[in-house]
Design an enzyme around this catalytic site. Structure first.
Site, short mmCIF file in Angstrom:
data_model
loop_
_atom_site.label_atom_id
_atom_site.label_comp_id
_atom_site.label_asym_id
_atom_site.label_seq_id
_atom_site.Cartn_x
_atom_site.Cartn_y
_atom_site.Cartn_z
NE ARG A 1 44.01 39.77 45.78
CZ ARG A 1 43.81 41.03 45.39
NH1 ARG A 1 44.53 41.54 44.39
NH2 ARG A 1 42.93 41.77 45.99
NE ARG B 1 40.46 36.36 51.64
CZ ARG B 1 40.31 37.69 51.65
NH1 ARG B 1 39.94 38.30 52.73
NH2 ARG B 1 40.54 38.37 50.56
CE LYS C 1 36.16 40.96 50.95
NZ LYS C 1 36.68 40.76 49.62
NE ARG D 1 45.18 45.43 48.41
CZ ARG D 1 44.06 44.88 48.85
NH1 ARG D 1 43.12 45.62 49.39
NH2 ARG D 1 43.87 43.58 48.72
NE ARG E 1 42.04 47.12 45.66
CZ ARG E 1 41.45 46.14 46.36
NH1 ARG E 1 40.32 46.38 47.00
NH2 ARG E 1 41.95 44.93 46.39
P1 ADP Z 1 40.75 41.37 48.80
O1 ADP Z 1 39.41 40.89 49.26
O2 ADP Z 1 40.69 42.49 47.82
O3 ADP Z 1 41.66 40.25 48.33
P2 ADP Z 1 41.70 41.79 51.57
O4 ADP Z 1 42.23 43.05 52.09
O5 ADP Z 1 40.44 41.26 52.20
O6 ADP Z 1 41.52 42.04 50.01
O7 ADP Z 1 42.81 40.63 51.70
C1 ADP Z 1 44.10 40.77 51.19
C2 ADP Z 1 44.94 39.52 51.48
O8 ADP Z 1 45.09 39.36 52.90
C3 ADP Z 1 44.37 38.18 51.01
O9 ADP Z 1 44.66 37.92 49.65
C4 ADP Z 1 45.10 37.21 51.95
O10 ADP Z 1 46.45 37.00 51.54
C5 ADP Z 1 45.15 37.98 53.25
N1 ADP Z 1 43.96 37.66 54.10
C6 ADP Z 1 42.99 38.55 54.47
N2 ADP Z 1 42.04 37.94 55.20
C7 ADP Z 1 42.41 36.63 55.30
C8 ADP Z 1 41.83 35.48 55.89
N3 ADP Z 1 40.66 35.54 56.55
N4 ADP Z 1 42.49 34.28 55.77
C9 ADP Z 1 43.66 34.20 55.12
N5 ADP Z 1 44.25 35.24 54.52
C10 ADP Z 1 43.65 36.45 54.60
#
Ligand code: ADP
Length: 195
Positions: free
Chosen positions: A146, A90, A14, A135, A129
């Site tokens: 996750r 999400r 994404k 990370r 990654r």
């Molecule tokens: P990935 O899609 O690889 O998990 P992101 O950078 O999109 O990585 O998100 C990392 C973390 O940030 C998520 O696992 C969550 O803890 C938090 N997060 C990001 N966006 C949201 C959201 N819209 N609602 C709740 N938590 C979020």
């Protein structure tokens, strides 16, 4: 102002594809994950809270993340064409909140595009990654968690947009360029109608 949502499991690409879309279609890239990681780096109050959820592979509470997005959408500059949303919504509650928010602000969600990738490939990408970027949430136990959170809480968002006639998807296997080409095949006609 018309926004796009790029959707997919952790590791689906994404972030990478959103950056390319933003550049090609002159949209603002808004990644809630990046925003939260910036808060963690600043050691703000929100950052400290976010850290405790992110490192466990849990989603932040809806009200907190919705507020964050609300502030951002309200502050958009008049000449912003639109946003590519990466990592939001999400949960179905976030999708519902986003709908009201854009309606209030006279903005619109054009479409959600899902990038589909099979689970073993997602795990492989996230482990790689983790080795490269370090990370806090890219370790095997948190990755597993996750992905479960994604299936349980995030995947239902797809039906929300499907029912609204705003769902599309692309195969997320292949090179970055191949996947981007597939996304462009969807976006080019859409952009031609909406300019
Ligand atoms: P990935 O899609 O690889 O998990 P992101 O950078 O999109 O990585 O998100 C990392 C973390 O940030 C998520 O696992 C969550 O803890 C938090 N997060 C990001 N966006 C949201 C959201 N819209 N609602 C709740 N938590 C979020």
């Amino acid at each position: 102002m018309k926004h796009l949502i790029l959707f997919g499991a952790p590791g689906s690409g994404k972030g990478t594809q959103s950056a390319l879309i933003a550049e090609t279609y002159q949209l603002k890239h808004l990644s809630t994950g990046d925003m939260l990681r910036a808060e963690i780096a600043k050691q703000s109050q929100l950052g400290q809270l976010a850290d405790s959820y992110i490192s466990q592979g849990l989603l932040l509470p809806d009200d907190i993340i919705i507020d964050l997005l609300k502030n951002t959408l309200q502050q958009l500059n008049e000449d912003t064409k639109g946003i590519i949303l990466d990592g939001f919504p999400r949960t179905v509650a976030q999708a519902i909140a986003l709908n009201s928010l854009v309606a209030e602000l006279n903005q619109e969600i054009l479409m959600l595009i899902e990038i589909t990738v099979k689970t073993p490939e997602l795990i492989e990408r996230l482990v790689q990654r983790g080795k490269l970027l370090g990370r806090s949430d890219d370790n095997p136990a948190t990755i597993q968690h996750r992905l479960e959170v994604y299936h349980q809480q995030t995947e239902p968002v797809i039906d929300f947009y499907r029912q609204a006639g705003k769902y599309n998807h692309v195969d997320g296997n292949g090179t970055i360029e191949q996947i981007f080409d597939r996304i462009c095949l969807i976006l080019d006609p859409l952009v031609a109608i909406n300019v």
